[in-house]
Scaffold this active site. Structure first.
Site, PDB file in Angstrom:
ATOM      1  N   GLY A 258       0.813  -1.211   0.000  1.00  0.00           N
ATOM      2  CA  GLY A 258       0.000   0.000   0.000  1.00  0.00           C
ATOM      3  C   GLY A 258       0.842   1.254   0.000  1.00  0.00           C
ATOM      4  N   GLU A 259       0.153   2.359  -0.277  1.00  0.00           N
ATOM      5  CA  GLU A 259       0.799   3.669  -0.212  1.00  0.00           C
ATOM      6  C   GLU A 259      -0.067   4.532   0.670  1.00  0.00           C
ATOM      7  OE1 GLU A 259       0.960   4.169  -4.397  1.00  0.00           O
ATOM      8  OE2 GLU A 259       3.070   3.654  -4.514  1.00  0.00           O
ATOM      9  N   GLY A 260       0.399   4.775   1.868  1.00  0.00           N
ATOM     10  CA  GLY A 260      -0.413   5.480   2.851  1.00  0.00           C
ATOM     11  C   GLY A 260      -0.213   6.980   2.795  1.00  0.00           C
ATOM     12  N   THR A 261      -0.730   7.642   3.805  1.00  0.00           N
ATOM     13  CA  THR A 261      -0.637   9.097   3.894  1.00  0.00           C
ATOM     14  C   THR A 261       0.818   9.548   3.920  1.00  0.00           C
ATOM     15  OG1 THR A 261      -2.678   9.075   5.178  1.00  0.00           O
ATOM     16  CG2 THR A 261      -1.381  11.083   5.274  1.00  0.00           C
ATOM     17  N   TYR A 262       1.674   8.786   4.585  1.00  0.00           N
ATOM     18  CA  TYR A 262       3.040   9.247   4.849  1.00  0.00           C
ATOM     19  C   TYR A 262       4.113   8.564   4.013  1.00  0.00           C
ATOM     20  CZ  TYR A 262       0.517  10.985   8.895  1.00  0.00           C
ATOM     21  OH  TYR A 262      -0.393  11.607   9.702  1.00  0.00           O
TER      22      TYR A 262
ATOM     23  N   VAL B 233       5.309   4.623   1.683  1.00  0.00           N
ATOM     24  CA  VAL B 233       5.001   3.301   1.135  1.00  0.00           C
ATOM     25  C   VAL B 233       5.034   2.253   2.241  1.00  0.00           C
ATOM     26  CG1 VAL B 233       5.654   1.610  -0.629  1.00  0.00           C
ATOM     27  CG2 VAL B 233       6.114   4.024  -1.008  1.00  0.00           C
ATOM     28  N   VAL B 234       4.130   1.265   2.127  1.00  0.00           N
ATOM     29  CA  VAL B 234       4.070   0.178   3.109  1.00  0.00           C
ATOM     30  C   VAL B 234       4.404  -1.140   2.403  1.00  0.00           C
ATOM     31  CG1 VAL B 234       2.681  -0.964   4.877  1.00  0.00           C
ATOM     32  CG2 VAL B 234       2.215   1.431   4.292  1.00  0.00           C
TER      33      VAL B 234
ATOM     34  N   LYS C   2       6.687   0.479   7.209  1.00  0.00           N
ATOM     35  CA  LYS C   2       6.146   1.759   6.720  1.00  0.00           C
ATOM     36  C   LYS C   2       7.318   2.713   6.557  1.00  0.00           C
ATOM     37  CE  LYS C   2       2.150   3.020   8.462  1.00  0.00           C
ATOM     38  NZ  LYS C   2       1.045   3.226   7.523  1.00  0.00           N
TER      39      LYS C   2
ATOM     40  N   ASP D  57      -6.538  11.253  12.333  1.00  0.00           N
ATOM     41  CA  ASP D  57      -6.747  10.880  10.927  1.00  0.00           C
ATOM     42  C   ASP D  57      -7.370   9.486  10.841  1.00  0.00           C
ATOM     43  OD1 ASP D  57      -6.652  11.317   8.160  1.00  0.00           O
ATOM     44  OD2 ASP D  57      -4.681  10.387   7.966  1.00  0.00           O
TER      45      ASP D  57
END
Length: 298
Positions: free
Chosen positions: A11-15, A17-18, A32, A125
């Protein structure tokens, strides 16, 4: 980073890449990678301090931060790995979750939040994407405390606009007095979404977001929300909307559920129920609690 072997990007989160990864002992974890802006001078020491505090959070409903690895330009947070999140689950369940499942998830969300609020840590958030679920139906909150360490960007790592759908009206109107009530608002929005199967306030801009909120909860007045006039984005000429009945907004919720959601989604943050109070609400009196719910932290 030699201790961790990246398996795949998840995934690509708010902050940042995961990645799903494996450590030297064969344990699966989530990495993360926090991106630092090029013009910034490395990782702020305040961020490292804030993040280090999160390692002290140990609760069955909080994603465990196992390790923090920092180099000059990159900060990597190592979390326990869970393979499902509430957004994916809601996308797969047409028309909302089963009432008993929604109730169990809501209870677990509130337990995790209550624990963090007791430790003076806000999320700021909360959204279905950062509520992770394992195969036993245990729900865990991810990304607690990151907003304070890094500030919530307007756009995410992938330049997607960070969602406003779960953001409290006081925050949308420019309040800088973040309190535990901002998280409770988000939980109320998530509660409605679990029941209805669709987001309650899917706004496309801050103005649109406020308009959608006022269309359901009514336009605030000085009587209903005394401090509203002090907020930077308060406009005395907001369009006037009457408050709608909760039974028409969440028709599948019973009376006690409607009472609880109405206490969470109060325009005035001072009037919102606390996580601790919400856990004692009548809505949960028939909840089947597994032993780990009763024993607290283990």
């Amino acid at each position: 980073m030699r201790r961790y072997h990246k398996m795949e990007k998840i995934g690509e989160g708010t902050y940042g890449v995961v990645y799903k990864a494996q450590n030297n002992h064969g344990e699966i974890c989530a990495l993360k990678k926090i991106r630092v802006e090029e013009e910034d001078e490395g990782i702020p020491s305040t961020a490292i301090r804030e993040i280090s505090l999160l390692k002290e959070l140990h609760h069955p409903n909080i994603v465990w931060l196992r390790d923090v690895i920092h180099s000059e330009k990159c900060l990597t947070l190592v979390f326990e790995y869970l393979d499902q999140d509430l957004k994916k689950l809601l996308d797969a369940c047409d028309g909302g979750l089963e009432p008993t499942t929604a109730k169990s998830f809501l209870y677990q969300i509130l337990r995790g939040i209550s624990y963090c609020h007791d430790h003076r840590i806000l999320h700021r958030d909360l959204k279905p994407q950062n509520l992770l679920i394992n195969r036993e139906g245990v729900l865990k909150l991810a990304d607690f405390g990151l907003a304070r360490a890094f500030a919530i960007p307007v756009r995410s790592y992938t330049h997607e606009v960070v969602t406003l759908w779960y953001r409290a009206p006081d925050v949308l109107m420019g309040s800088k007095k973040y309190s535990t009530a901002v998280d409770i608002w988000s939980v109320g929005c998530i509660f409605a979404e679990m029941i209805n199967g669709v987001p309650l306030f899917p706004g496309i801009s801050e103005q649109d977001q406020l308009k959608r909120i006022f269309k359901i909860l009514g336009t605030p007045s000085v009587d209903s929300w005394p401090q509203v006039v002090n907020l930077p984005a308060y406009n005395p000429d907001f369009s006037y909307y009457e408050k709608q009945s909760w039974s028409s907004i969440v028709p599948k919720l019973n009376e006690s559920g409607i009472d609880l959601i109405s206490r969470m989604l109060q325009l005035d943050p001072v009037q919102r129920i606390s996580a601790k109070e919400a856990l004692k609400h009548d809505y949960f009196k028939d909840l089947h609690r597994p032993p780990e719910f009763l024993n607290g932290v283990h």
